[in-house]
Write an enzyme that holds these catalytic residues in place. Structure first.
Site, PDB file in Angstrom:
ATOM      1  N   GLN A  40      -9.517   0.347   0.277  1.00 37.21           N
ATOM      2  CA  GLN A  40      -9.903   1.023   1.507  1.00 37.21           C
ATOM      3  C   GLN A  40     -10.482   2.382   1.142  1.00 37.21           C
ATOM      4  OE1 GLN A  40      -6.092   0.581   3.605  1.00 37.21           O
ATOM      5  NE2 GLN A  40      -7.153  -0.679   5.147  1.00 37.21           N
ATOM      6  N   GLU A  87     -11.625   2.457   6.375  1.00 37.05           N
ATOM      7  CA  GLU A  87     -10.505   2.917   7.207  1.00 37.05           C
ATOM      8  C   GLU A  87     -10.616   4.424   7.438  1.00 37.05           C
ATOM      9  OE1 GLU A  87      -6.486   2.533   5.656  1.00 37.05           O
ATOM     10  OE2 GLU A  87      -5.867   1.646   7.543  1.00 37.05           O
ATOM     11  N   GLU A 140       0.815  -1.218   0.000  1.00 38.70           N
ATOM     12  CA  GLU A 140       0.000   0.000   0.000  1.00 38.70           C
ATOM     13  C   GLU A 140       0.846   1.263   0.000  1.00 38.70           C
ATOM     14  OE1 GLU A 140      -2.246   0.670   3.547  1.00 38.70           O
ATOM     15  OE2 GLU A 140      -3.641   2.021   2.563  1.00 38.70           O
ATOM     16  N   ASP A 180      -5.971   2.171  -1.474  1.00 44.18           N
ATOM     17  CA  ASP A 180      -6.643   3.019  -0.478  1.00 44.18           C
ATOM     18  C   ASP A 180      -6.973   4.333  -1.182  1.00 44.18           C
ATOM     19  OD1 ASP A 180      -6.112   3.745   3.021  1.00 44.18           O
ATOM     20  OD2 ASP A 180      -7.224   4.904   1.519  1.00 44.18           O
TER      21      ASP A 180
HETATM   22  O1  LIG Z   1      -2.722   4.028   6.964  1.00 51.69           O
HETATM   23  C1  LIG Z   1      -3.219   3.314   6.077  1.00 51.69           C
HETATM   24  O2  LIG Z   1      -3.999   3.707   5.183  1.00 51.69           O
HETATM   25  C2  LIG Z   1      -2.843   1.842   6.049  1.00 51.69           C
HETATM   26  O3  LIG Z   1      -3.951   1.109   5.556  1.00 51.69           O
HETATM   27  C3  LIG Z   1      -2.353   1.238   7.309  1.00 51.69           C
HETATM   28  O4  LIG Z   1      -2.987   0.322   7.822  1.00 51.69           O
HETATM   29  C4  LIG Z   1      -1.084   1.636   7.963  1.00 51.69           C
HETATM   30  O5  LIG Z   1      -0.435   2.643   7.325  1.00 51.69           O
HETATM   31 MG   LIG Z   2      -5.068   2.258   4.165  1.00 54.54          MG
END
Ligand SMILES: O=C(O)[C@H](O)C(=O)CO
Ligand SMILES: [Mg+2]
Length: 258
Positions: A204, A240, A143, A178
């Site tokens: 996300q 998230e 990510e 994300d």
């Molecule tokens: O912060 C985020 O978007 C990530 O998904 C995470 O879990 C840790 O950086």
């Molecule tokens: Mg994330």
């Protein structure tokens, strides 16, 4: 229609972590994600999942020494032993929890350090994770994080992540897309989704700019969810986000997806 997972690290903070499984189930979620499970015995978390009929769909490898600025160790040169220890521990938890996705965190690259060395280190450690997870049907997710959230993190753009996924060259390694970070760094989310189609295995969501519920801010998530349906995305969508107020009061957007 997307399958949503409540993020128990950021949502339901009105109750202690171990009570958030019940809160998420009562709110209508069938799946959960959270950043790290390691403060609890895997069997205790498994019991919560079973009691409330929840599927664990994501968690991360350990963050390292956060007080010392670390945010993942798998990209830090000469820390392969720590990386492999964290990956092995994540595999143990994933097997107990029945979790098919593990986000292998990279690392923050301190000012003056050689990003290329961090990149090559990460590629090797992700290959280690992919090969350990493969026999168990577990995916490795990578990510990108926006500089606003994590300055100098190795992966900033979604295309940084795609470059690593392609260099790792394993069929169980994917982008964790994300949209909060993607909008902050790359933008053009519809075209980005098309370009990454087939390369991402997890989504996300959160509003931009404030990382709240997906019913506010500059991203039209209704449009995005329809697009994900159109391309046949059948993975999970992790919520998230930081609720504006009490979590349950902000779940109006979720009603029609239950
Ligand atoms: O912060 C985020 O978007 C990530 O998904 C995470 O879990 C840790 O950086
Ligand atoms: Mg994330």
């Amino acid at each position: 229609m997307p399958k949503f997972a409540a993020n128990l690290t950021m949502m339901f903070n009105e109750v202690p972590f171990l009570d958030r499984f019940e809160a998420a189930a009562k709110a209508g979620f069938k799946a959960v994600e959270y950043l790290w499970p390691y403060d609890y015995p895997a069997e205790e978390l498994k019991a919560k999942l079973e009691k409330y009929g929840l599927k664990q769909v994501l968690f991360n490898t350990a963050a390292g020494d956060v007080s010392n600025g670390e945010w993942g160790v798998s990209a830090i040169p000469n820390r392969e032993a720590d990386s492999h220890r964290d990956i092995d521990l994540a595999l143990e938890y994933a097997l107990t929890l029945g979790c098919e996705n593990v986000h292998v965190m990279a690392a923050v690259v301190p000012e003056g350090e050689d990003r290329e060395v961090y990149k090559q280190t990460f590629i090797k450690n992700v290959q280690y994770a992919a090969d350990k997870f493969k026999p168990h049907g577990i995916k490795v997710l990578l990510e990108a994080l926006s500089p606003e959230v994590k300055p100098n993190y190795l992966l900033k753009s979604q295309f940084d992540t795609l470059e690593i996924v392609e260099a790792v060259n394993r069929d169980n390694v994917f982008v964790q897309l994300d949209y909060f970070h993607a909008q902050n760094v790359d933008g053009n989310l519809s075209r980005l989704t098309d370009k990454l189609n087939g390369k991402f295995a997890y989504i996300q969501i959160a509003s931009v700019p404030d990382r709240h519920e997906p019913d506010e801010g500059e991203i039209n998530y209704e449009y995005i969810f329809n697009k994900l349906d159109e391309i046949g995305y059948d993975g999970y969508v992790g919520c998230e986000y930081k609720p504006r107020a009490e979590t349950i009061l902000g779940l109006g957007w979720f009603e029609k997806y239950k």
